[in-house]
Design an enzyme around this catalytic site. Structure first.
Site, PDB file in Angstrom:
ATOM      1  N   SER A  92      -0.619   5.596  -9.731  1.00 21.92           N
ATOM      2  CA  SER A  92       0.171   5.004  -9.267  1.00 21.92           C
ATOM      3  C   SER A  92       1.285   4.078  -9.458  1.00 21.92           C
ATOM      4  CB  SER A  92      -0.442   3.941  -9.280  1.00 21.92           C
ATOM      5  OG  SER A  92      -0.009   2.206  -8.199  1.00 21.92           O
ATOM      6  N   TYR A 146      -6.824  -3.432 -11.752  1.00 19.93           N
ATOM      7  CA  TYR A 146      -6.124  -1.914 -11.471  1.00 19.93           C
ATOM      8  C   TYR A 146      -4.899  -1.537 -11.779  1.00 19.93           C
ATOM      9  CZ  TYR A 146      -4.307   1.406  -7.558  1.00 19.93           C
ATOM     10  OH  TYR A 146      -4.068   2.256  -6.590  1.00 19.93           O
TER      11      TYR A 146
END
Length: 287
Positions: free
Chosen positions: A148, A161
């Site tokens: 990401s 995350y």
């Protein structure tokens, strides 16, 4: 002898794709099927996974659907054994399965930390480790880790995350450095914000908390991410961003990190003043 790291011809190759029932995983599976790749697809969403496998078969390739809970190391080992038994290995491993979490770090429970790290990081590491011998036996093979932009640039209230995705980017770069001369390509795919259900399905700290969706102009499509993914496999890109927004944010973080710090401080100060004005009650941690 140094072998080619480019998968110039994907037709007839075999790929394992995790988290393939929805979103980016589904789009990558379909894009690989369009390129003639035979597929083993995994997820815990049995109904949607079976549908994706059927869509891939309609494109003229072999596609099997295997349920696998990425939190369970024994289930991952069983999946790998099945793949090795059926195909004697894979040419492409796509580590896509992932979950999100939003909330203040001090409110996160140990269980929430364990869930994010298990699915986003430990499962890809285990899959890679157990499939690595067969990948290295191929003349051409590739690992695509779906990371990401949040594995390159940090923001607030997403510590777990970020931890998992930063580590996955580092893992990808380490593998690439180690196996650059042995025919194994490795890509860290780092999309910006994508139109998926991750914002609705992500857990959040505290009752009533929700993951704030990004503005529409920052979003890209799963089809665009899948197109970049397949191209990155073919070209053996080290790090691949997808949207212009993601590339700009990464550039700013690399060359002007003070600017992002300034934006965070301004945003935090504004919200603090707004809460003070309303007399907001301080939230309590989730247990």
């Amino acid at each position: 002898m140094e072998r080619s790291l480019l998968l110039r011809e994907l037709k007839g190759k075999r790929a394992l794709v995790t988290g393939a029932a929805n979103g980016i995983g589904r789009a990558i599976a379909l894009a690989l099927a369009d390129a003639g790749v035979n597929l083993c697809l995994t997820d815990i969403d049995d109904a949607n996974l079976a549908g994706v496998a059927a869509e891939c078969e309609h494109r003229g390739v072999e596609a099997t659907a295997e349920r696998c809970d990425q939190r369970d190391p024994q289930a991952i080992t069983a999946l790998v054994r099945g793949v090795l038994s059926r195909w004697d290995g894979v040419d492409v491993l796509v580590n896509n399965a992932g979950v999100g979490f939003y909330g203040r770090t001090e409110y996160m429970t140990a269980e929430q930390w364990d869930r994010v790290l298990a699915i986003n990081l430990l499962a890809p590491v285990q899959l890679t480790r157990e499939l690595l011998p067969s990948l290295l036996e191929r003349e051409e093979s590739h690992i695509l880790n779906v990371c990401s932009i949040l594995g390159l640039v940090a923001s607030k209230r997403m510590a777990a995350y970020h931890t998992s995705k930063f580590a996955l980017v580092g893992f990808s770069r380490a593998l690439r450095a180690e196996f650059v001369r042995r025919g194994l390509g490795v890509t860290a795919l780092c999309p910006g914000f994508v139109k998926t259900q991750i914002f609705q399905s992500a857990q959040a700290a505290g009752p009533g908390h929700a993951v704030p969706p990004p503005p529409w102009w920052m979003l890209t499509t799963v089809e665009r991410v899948a197109a970049v993914a397949v191209d990155s496999i073919r070209r053996n890109r080290a790090v691949a961003t997808v949207s212009p927004t993601a590339r700009v944010i990464w550039w700013i973080d690399r060359w002007m990190p003070w600017l992002l710090d300034l934006v965070q401080r301004i945003s935090w100060g504004k919200k603090r003043r707004q809460r003070s004005g309303r007399g907001a009650v301080k939230a309590s941690p989730t247990r």
